[in-house]
Design a protein around this motif. Structure first.
Motif, PDB file in Angstrom:
ATOM      1  N   GLN A   1      -0.407  10.400   9.539  1.00  0.00           N
ATOM      2  CA  GLN A   1      -0.070   9.280   8.670  1.00  0.00           C
ATOM      3  C   GLN A   1       0.076   7.997   9.482  1.00  0.00           C
ATOM      4  OE1 GLN A   1       3.922   9.013   7.244  1.00  0.00           O
ATOM      5  NE2 GLN A   1       3.343   8.011   5.307  1.00  0.00           N
TER       6      GLN A   1
ATOM      7  N   GLU B   1      -3.142   6.586  10.385  1.00  0.00           N
ATOM      8  CA  GLU B   1      -3.730   5.966   9.193  1.00  0.00           C
ATOM      9  C   GLU B   1      -3.097   4.612   8.916  1.00  0.00           C
ATOM     10  OE1 GLU B   1      -4.126   6.828   4.367  1.00  0.00           O
ATOM     11  OE2 GLU B   1      -3.373   8.384   5.712  1.00  0.00           O
ATOM     12  N   MET B   2      -1.773   4.514   9.054  1.00  0.00           N
ATOM     13  CA  MET B   2      -1.068   3.250   8.803  1.00  0.00           C
ATOM     14  C   MET B   2      -1.413   2.193   9.849  1.00  0.00           C
ATOM     15  SD  MET B   2       0.603   3.645   5.975  1.00  0.00           S
ATOM     16  CE  MET B   2      -0.620   4.822   5.354  1.00  0.00           C
TER      17      MET B   2
ATOM     18  N   LYS C   1      -6.838  -3.286   9.814  1.00  0.00           N
ATOM     19  CA  LYS C   1      -7.821  -3.756   8.843  1.00  0.00           C
ATOM     20  C   LYS C   1      -7.287  -4.961   8.065  1.00  0.00           C
ATOM     21  CE  LYS C   1     -10.071   0.729   7.964  1.00  0.00           C
ATOM     22  NZ  LYS C   1     -10.207   1.823   6.967  1.00  0.00           N
TER      23      LYS C   1
ATOM     24  N   GLN D   1      -9.455   2.374   2.313  1.00  0.00           N
ATOM     25  CA  GLN D   1      -8.068   1.939   2.161  1.00  0.00           C
ATOM     26  C   GLN D   1      -7.940   0.636   1.359  1.00  0.00           C
ATOM     27  OE1 GLN D   1      -7.294   2.160   6.496  1.00  0.00           O
ATOM     28  NE2 GLN D   1      -5.593   3.529   5.998  1.00  0.00           N
TER      29      GLN D   1
ATOM     30  N   TYR E   1       0.834  -1.198   0.000  1.00  0.00           N
ATOM     31  CA  TYR E   1       0.000   0.000   0.000  1.00  0.00           C
ATOM     32  C   TYR E   1       0.874   1.256   0.000  1.00  0.00           C
ATOM     33  CZ  TYR E   1      -3.939  -3.086   0.926  1.00  0.00           C
ATOM     34  OH  TYR E   1      -4.899  -4.069   0.827  1.00  0.00           O
TER      35      TYR E   1
ATOM     36  N   THR F   1      -4.272   2.032  11.441  1.00  0.00           N
ATOM     37  CA  THR F   1      -5.631   1.607  11.067  1.00  0.00           C
ATOM     38  C   THR F   1      -5.584   0.613   9.913  1.00  0.00           C
ATOM     39  OG1 THR F   1      -6.539   3.739  11.767  1.00  0.00           O
ATOM     40  CG2 THR F   1      -7.894   2.404  10.286  1.00  0.00           C
ATOM     41  N   LEU F   2      -4.748   0.929   8.908  1.00  0.00           N
ATOM     42  CA  LEU F   2      -4.609   0.024   7.756  1.00  0.00           C
ATOM     43  C   LEU F   2      -4.074  -1.335   8.205  1.00  0.00           C
ATOM     44  CD1 LEU F   2      -4.514  -0.576   4.711  1.00  0.00           C
ATOM     45  CD2 LEU F   2      -2.233   0.463   4.667  1.00  0.00           C
TER      46      LEU F   2
ATOM     47  N   TYR G   1       3.283   2.912   2.878  1.00  0.00           N
ATOM     48  CA  TYR G   1       3.414   2.059   4.060  1.00  0.00           C
ATOM     49  C   TYR G   1       4.865   1.650   4.316  1.00  0.00           C
ATOM     50  CZ  TYR G   1       2.071  -1.199   7.708  1.00  0.00           C
ATOM     51  OH  TYR G   1       1.925  -1.820   8.920  1.00  0.00           O
TER      52      TYR G   1
ATOM     53  N   ASP H   1     -14.410  -0.008   1.833  1.00  0.00           N
ATOM     54  CA  ASP H   1     -13.409   0.567   2.722  1.00  0.00           C
ATOM     55  C   ASP H   1     -12.512   1.524   1.935  1.00  0.00           C
ATOM     56  OD1 ASP H   1     -11.921   0.206   5.500  1.00  0.00           O
ATOM     57  OD2 ASP H   1     -10.380   0.217   3.922  1.00  0.00           O
TER      58      ASP H   1
END
Length: 398
Positions: free
Chosen positions: A220, A223-224, A230, A360, A148, A226-227, A151, A358
């Motif tokens: 960021q 966000e990472m 998931k 992402q 991604y 969270t990714l 990342y 989603d």
């Protein structure tokens, strides 16, 4: 696990293809050849059955007429002559019944042989390979956060933080050791299993240690994280599907062994060597030659049943009956396991429904759905599990 999943699906389509040259073009339509020979068997059997029915009807009529004549006759010699004729009619009827039973066993064992040897090539292993490979490669890529945007760079910063600070925190020390145990930072992010608890905890610690002025990095990082969570959940959900592939793989491997054993036994019964079978059927790409070879095997199967009846009149049915049951069981089980494959493929739809929208993962899920449709269409065009099961159930005459 991923390799096991891929091998499970591919094994389905290379099952029973041992010995064939898969480097050549896709084989001719074996199913149509099989059906053509089976149709020949059916036509021959139908003709014999009609002859049997006609013979029995005529004999029944003759016996009825003789019974009436015997009852009405007053002459002892005439009665005796007609009784002899009636006994002859009964004997002729019994012979016809025995011949009909032989015809049934011949047709059934012929069907068993044709179905058995046709299983070797009818799965068409090359057709699904590309779509299968494309789908599972994309599925594997979706479950790896390093694929991604942004990342890898962020993860390297996090990894450097863990290495730098591990001496200051027992939790970071544990995380560092676990990540090293899980093949290290360079081989991907371990986002499944018990290690994820330590991973998420240390990522949270990393975020908490980001300075207040580094708002962009903190945003960021959140966000990472969270990714990562998931994707961890995605892999967990996907692993539940993969568990079924393990069971399917084991079933297919067992069926392969039983198929090899059954093929070896039946070729020996009709006195065909494995080399002859390989050269004239498995490796033969000329459809007409393979049709002629199937016809030859069919004739040999009928001859075996006839010889058994002549040489072993009390138990002549046994040898063919055992092999017929084994072949039918193989076809039924293979139909059932391919039905399980079909149903397991459908489970991906539920998985994709969960993540499609989603922000992402959504774009990758939509790409997976396209590849999944290609795989499903290839599977459906190549194989119909329910029809295969039904045809197995209808294999034999009664």
């Amino acid at each position: 696990m991923k390799k096991l999943l891929i091998s499970a699906v591919l094994l389905c389509f290379v099952f029973l293809s041992q010995g064939q040259n898969t480097a050549t073009s896709a084989p001719p339509a074996t199913q149509s050849l099989r059906d053509k020979v089976l149709d020949d068997i059916q036509k021959s059997f139908t003709s014999k059955t009609k002859s049997f029915d006609s013979t029995v009807t005529q004999l029944d009529q003759r016996m009825s007429a003789l019974d009436k004549s015997i009852t009405e006759s007053k002459d002892a010699k005439d009665k005796a002559d007609k009784l002899v004729k009636r006994v002859q009619a009964v004997e002729e009827k019994q012979k016809a019944i025995e011949q009909n039973e032989l015809n049934i066993f011949q047709a059934n064992y012929q069907s068993a042989i044709v179905n058995l040897v046709s299983m070797e090539r009818e799965i068409k292993p090359l057709i699904l390979f590309n779509s299968t490979k494309a789908f599972f490669n994309s599925l594997n890529a979706t479950g790896n956060p390093l694929n991604y945007d942004g990342y890898t760079k962020w993860y390297n910063s996090y990894a450097a933080f863990v290495k730098e600070k591990k001496a200051e925190s027992p939790a970071l020390t544990v995380t560092s050791n676990l990540l090293t145990f899980a093949s290290g930072f360079s081989k991907g992010v371990p986002v499944t299993g018990p290690i994820t608890s330590a991973l998420f905890s240390s990522m949270t610690t990393y975020i908490d240690n980001i300075g207040k002025k580094e708002k962009a990095l903190k945003a960021q990082s959140e966000e990472m994280l969270t990714l990562t969570m998931k994707i961890s959940q995605f892999n967990y959900d996907n692993n539940r599907i993969e568990n079924e592939w393990e069971a399917i793989t084991a079933e297919l491997q067992d069926l392969q062994k039983k198929y090899d054993k059954s093929l070896k036994e039946n070729l020996a019964i009709i006195k065909i060597t494995p080399a002859d079978f390989d050269n004239n059927f498995s490796k033969e790409n000329d459809a007409e030659k393979r049709y002629q070879y199937l016809t030859k095997l069919r004739d040999l199967a009928a001859g075996f049943v006839t010889n058994e009846k002549q040489n072993n009149p009390k138990e002549w049915r046994q040898a063919a009956y055992i092999q017929m049951n084994d072949v039918q069981s193989l076809k039924q089980r293979f139909g059932q396991v391919t039905f399980r494959i079909s149903q397991n493929l459908l489970k991906y739809k539920e998985l994709f429904d969960k993540y499609r929208n989603d922000p992402q993962l959504g774009s990758r899920i939509k790409d997976l759905e396209i590849k999944m449709r290609d795989l499903q269409e290839s599977f459906d065009k190549t194989f119909d599990p329910l029809e295969y099961i039904n045809s197995a159930n209808r294999m034999f005459k009664v």
